[in-house]
Design a protein around this motif. Structure first.
Motif, PDB file in Angstrom:
ATOM      1  N   ASN A 155       0.797  -1.222   0.000  1.00  0.00           N
ATOM      2  CA  ASN A 155       0.000   0.000   0.000  1.00  0.00           C
ATOM      3  C   ASN A 155       0.831   1.275   0.000  1.00  0.00           C
ATOM      4  OD1 ASN A 155      -2.424  -1.388  -0.038  1.00  0.00           O
ATOM      5  ND2 ASN A 155      -2.301  -1.759   2.147  1.00  0.00           N
TER       6      ASN A 155
ATOM      7  N   GLY B  80       2.107   2.962  -2.272  1.00  0.00           N
ATOM      8  CA  GLY B  80       1.773   3.927  -3.315  1.00  0.00           C
ATOM      9  C   GLY B  80       0.704   4.889  -2.861  1.00  0.00           C
ATOM     10  N   GLU B  81      -0.439   4.359  -2.442  1.00  0.00           N
ATOM     11  CA  GLU B  81      -1.516   5.278  -2.048  1.00  0.00           C
ATOM     12  C   GLU B  81      -1.227   5.963  -0.714  1.00  0.00           C
ATOM     13  OE1 GLU B  81      -2.134   2.053  -3.114  1.00  0.00           O
ATOM     14  OE2 GLU B  81      -3.686   1.128  -1.888  1.00  0.00           O
TER      15      GLU B  81
ATOM     16  N   VAL C 218       1.101   9.012  -1.594  1.00  0.00           N
ATOM     17  CA  VAL C 218       0.451  10.109  -2.322  1.00  0.00           C
ATOM     18  C   VAL C 218      -0.596  10.781  -1.437  1.00  0.00           C
ATOM     19  CG1 VAL C 218      -1.447   8.922  -3.519  1.00  0.00           C
ATOM     20  CG2 VAL C 218      -0.288  10.803  -4.630  1.00  0.00           C
TER      21      VAL C 218
ATOM     22  N   LYS D 123       1.621  -3.528  -9.765  1.00  0.00           N
ATOM     23  CA  LYS D 123       1.889  -2.184  -9.254  1.00  0.00           C
ATOM     24  C   LYS D 123       1.107  -1.181 -10.102  1.00  0.00           C
ATOM     25  CE  LYS D 123       6.361  -1.312  -7.759  1.00  0.00           C
ATOM     26  NZ  LYS D 123       7.772  -0.931  -7.991  1.00  0.00           N
ATOM     27  N   GLY D 124       0.492  -0.214  -9.472  1.00  0.00           N
ATOM     28  CA  GLY D 124      -0.273   0.782 -10.234  1.00  0.00           C
ATOM     29  C   GLY D 124      -1.724   0.370 -10.452  1.00  0.00           C
TER      30      GLY D 124
ATOM     31  N   TYR E 294      -1.849  -2.098  -6.178  1.00  0.00           N
ATOM     32  CA  TYR E 294      -1.204  -1.451  -5.019  1.00  0.00           C
ATOM     33  C   TYR E 294      -0.367  -0.291  -5.484  1.00  0.00           C
ATOM     34  CZ  TYR E 294       2.948  -4.233  -6.252  1.00  0.00           C
ATOM     35  OH  TYR E 294       4.003  -4.814  -6.894  1.00  0.00           O
TER      36      TYR E 294
END
Ligand code: ATP
Ligand code: MG
Length: 190
Positions: A63, A65-66, A69, A186-187, A190
């Motif tokens: 997690n 990534g989110e 950001v 990815k993307g 996750y």
């Protein structure tokens, strides 16, 4: 003139009312529970709301990534408190303690009323495993400050959580790439 920002537009129905806040539950075995919650996070941030996310399960770095950001670019307060407990853990006592600490923190965040949106991501799992008390969670949700909106995610939402919610969506799996051997991307995942 009707207010174009108000949806639905059935003004004739006297039962329609504005709720100060709502409780949303995204459950089911299909993909999209957490991503739908993060979609609401974006909407809330767009309105200038303070937003908090508490994650009750964290699998490795899935997690990041989110989290990055939301925290760094959107100013969301984000706690990944399930860190340290894993799907195949045999250390139940420690995992239970981690889950209870995560819930204690989440309950404090909700009760403080400083965030207009709080996401309780994957909260159904510790509820279903008996690691946190479902009745206590539901009571805290029912007693939350009036302006605090909630989104709860996870499979197999307990009946009491469904009962206390205003909007419940069951994501039903028709297909998932994982079933044909496709690894999490990815993307996308996750
Ligand atoms: P997402 O985070 O993609 O919205 P989710 O929150 O609905 O998924 P979880 O049960 O939290 O689903 O699963 C987390 C991870 O497992 C995600 O990478 C997601 O893509 C994947 N996943 C979701 N549903 C399934 C499924 N039915 N089979 C296999 N993997 C799944
Ligand atoms: Mg999820």
């Amino acid at each position: 003139m009707s207010d174009p920002t108000e949806i639905p537009t059935d003004h004739a129905n006297p039962a329609r009312r504005r709720a100060e806040s709502v409780v949303i539950v995204n459950t089911g075995d299909g993909k999209g529970k957490s991503t739908a919650a993060f979609g609401v996070v974006v909407r809330a941030v767009a309105r200038g709301w303070r937003v908090a996310v508490v994650q009750f399960i964290k699998s490795g770095n899935w997690n990041v990534g989110e989290e990055a950001v939301c925290r760094d670019r959107l100013g969301v307060d984000w706690w990944a408190l399930g860190e340290g407990f894993t799907w195949d853990s045999t250390d139940l006592t420690r995992d239970q303690a981690v889950a209870q600490a995560a819930w204690a923190h989440a309950a404090a965040v909700v009760g403080a009323g400083e965030h207009r949106l709080v996401v309780l991501d994957e909260i159904t799992y510790p509820m279903n495993w008996g690691w946190i008390d479902t009745d206590a969670v539901v009571a805290a949700i029912a007693a939350r400050p009036a302006a605090v909106n909630l989104v709860c995610t996870g499979r197999d939402a307990p009946g009491a959580l469904v009962d206390v919610a205003d909007t419940v969506t069951e994501m039903r799996k028709l297909k998932h790439a994982y079933d044909t051997g496709v690894l999490a991307k990815k993307g996308i995942d996750y």
